[in-house]
Design an enzyme around this catalytic site. Structure first.
Site, short mmCIF file in Angstrom:
data_model
loop_
_atom_site.label_atom_id
_atom_site.label_comp_id
_atom_site.label_asym_id
_atom_site.label_seq_id
_atom_site.Cartn_x
_atom_site.Cartn_y
_atom_site.Cartn_z
CE1 TYR A 72 -3.34 -2.69 0.27
CE2 TYR A 72 -3.81 -2.02 2.52
CZ TYR A 72 -4.09 -2.81 1.43
OH TYR A 72 -5.11 -3.72 1.50
CG PHE A 223 -12.80 -3.32 -2.26
CD1 PHE A 223 -12.07 -2.27 -1.73
CD2 PHE A 223 -12.22 -4.06 -3.28
CE1 PHE A 223 -10.80 -1.98 -2.20
CE2 PHE A 223 -10.96 -3.78 -3.75
CZ PHE A 223 -10.23 -2.74 -3.21
N PRO A 230 -21.03 2.72 -7.52
CG PRO A 230 -23.02 3.17 -8.63
CD PRO A 230 -22.39 3.20 -7.26
#
Length: 312
Positions: A72, A223, A230
């Site tokens: 990350y 997630f 969207p």
């Protein structure tokens, strides 16, 4: 759908309860560090100082489970370095979970997946960056894509178990795996958590989530909010207009945001489910933490479960 509003003003990660990761107890509402560097379309904090402030505020609020990884990073910032700078000396109850297997070059491209003999260097990199002597939980992150990939993970899990026996790792988890890969890992070593992509409209792992509950293994979705927004995750399933409208209606009934409803729904999926939402915003951090106290009614859950099954 309920009309009794449940406000989300309580800022207590323990409001959703706790779970054991091996011999460590964590609040079920945790924090994911990936968004501190602004990957996958998520904006980074406006400054390094903002990232440090978010981490310090998270721990101040009672977050004691942080998910991170050495990969990350961006050229200008690293999640592990931010954690190390913001939070050392670490609180005794803080559990930092890392992932190994996948790696990225300094230009950001993913490198070929690690061989079993390369996992030690991944573990040592995380130890060095975080300023630790031992990693609390290390997930073998299988594959480099966003979906599980087939293949045997036995050699990699065996190599990670050797690192645990050598004292570099306290507990082992697996990430981005298929059910048969979890079974394969369990033949080699105890597994304290499974971290896969999962959310209201990402329901492929319903069966794996239930099996983890039966086995007493934490299921840690990544997630869980972003996959339902969207454009947030390339290729992720989108809820249809009816689904978004229904989520917004549940949120309005509880004086909450749609993201809080998605987090609360995730936590309602089982006492063994841990949420690790990430953000680079102090405001969004507090919204995420408040979701731990959001109690959805049976009618709400019926509506939301129907959306998820229709979208999967």
């Amino acid at each position: 759908m309920t009309t009794n509003a449940t406000t989300t003003t309580t800022l207590d990660p323990a409001a959703a309860g706790t779970w054991r990761l091996g011999d460590r107890t964590v609040n079920r509402l945790g924090f994911g560090a990936m968004r501190l560097i602004g990957t996958l379309g998520a904006p980074a904090p406006r400054s390094r100082a903002d990232g440090l402030a978010v981490l310090r505020r998270a721990v101040e609020l009672g977050v004691n489970h942080i998910d991170t990884a050495a990969f990350y990073f961006l050229p200008t910032r690293s999640a592990n370095e931010l954690i190390s700078t913001a939070l050392q000396p670490y609180a005794d109850d803080l559990v930092i979970t890392t992932k190994i297997g996948a790696a990225r070059s300094r230009d950001g491209a993913f490198e070929p997946y690690a061989r079993p003999d390369q996992l030690r260097s991944h573990v040592e990199e995380n130890i060095r960056q975080l300023g630790l002597d031992q990693l609390d939980v290390v997930n073998l992150r299988w594959g480099t894509g966003l979906a599980p990939e087939p293949g045997s993970i036995a050699e990699h899990v065996g190599a990670l178990a050797e690192l645990r026996d050598a004292g570099l790792v306290r507990h082992i988890g697996v990430s981005n795996v298929l059910p048969e890969q979890l079974d394969e890992a369990l033949e080699i070593t105890p597994v304290v958590c499974v971290q896969n992509r999962y959310g209201l409209t990402e329901r492929d792992d319903d069966g794996l989530l239930d099996r983890c509950g039966e086995l007493g293994i934490a299921f840690v979705p990544f997630f869980s909010v972003g996959a339902s927004v969207p454009g947030a995750i390339p290729g992720a399933t989108r809820a249809d207009d009816r689904g978004r409208t229904a989520v917004e209606a549940v949120a309005a009934a509880h004086e909450a945001t749609p993201a809080q409803v998605r987090l609360a729904w995730t936590l309602h999926r089982g006492r063994h489910v841990l949420a690790i939402p990430g953000t680079g915003s102090l405001g969004h951090l507090e919204e995420n933490v408040a979701a731990a106290a959001l109690q959805l009614e049976d009618d709400d859950l019926t509506v939301l479960d129907g959306i998820g099954r229709a979208a999967s």
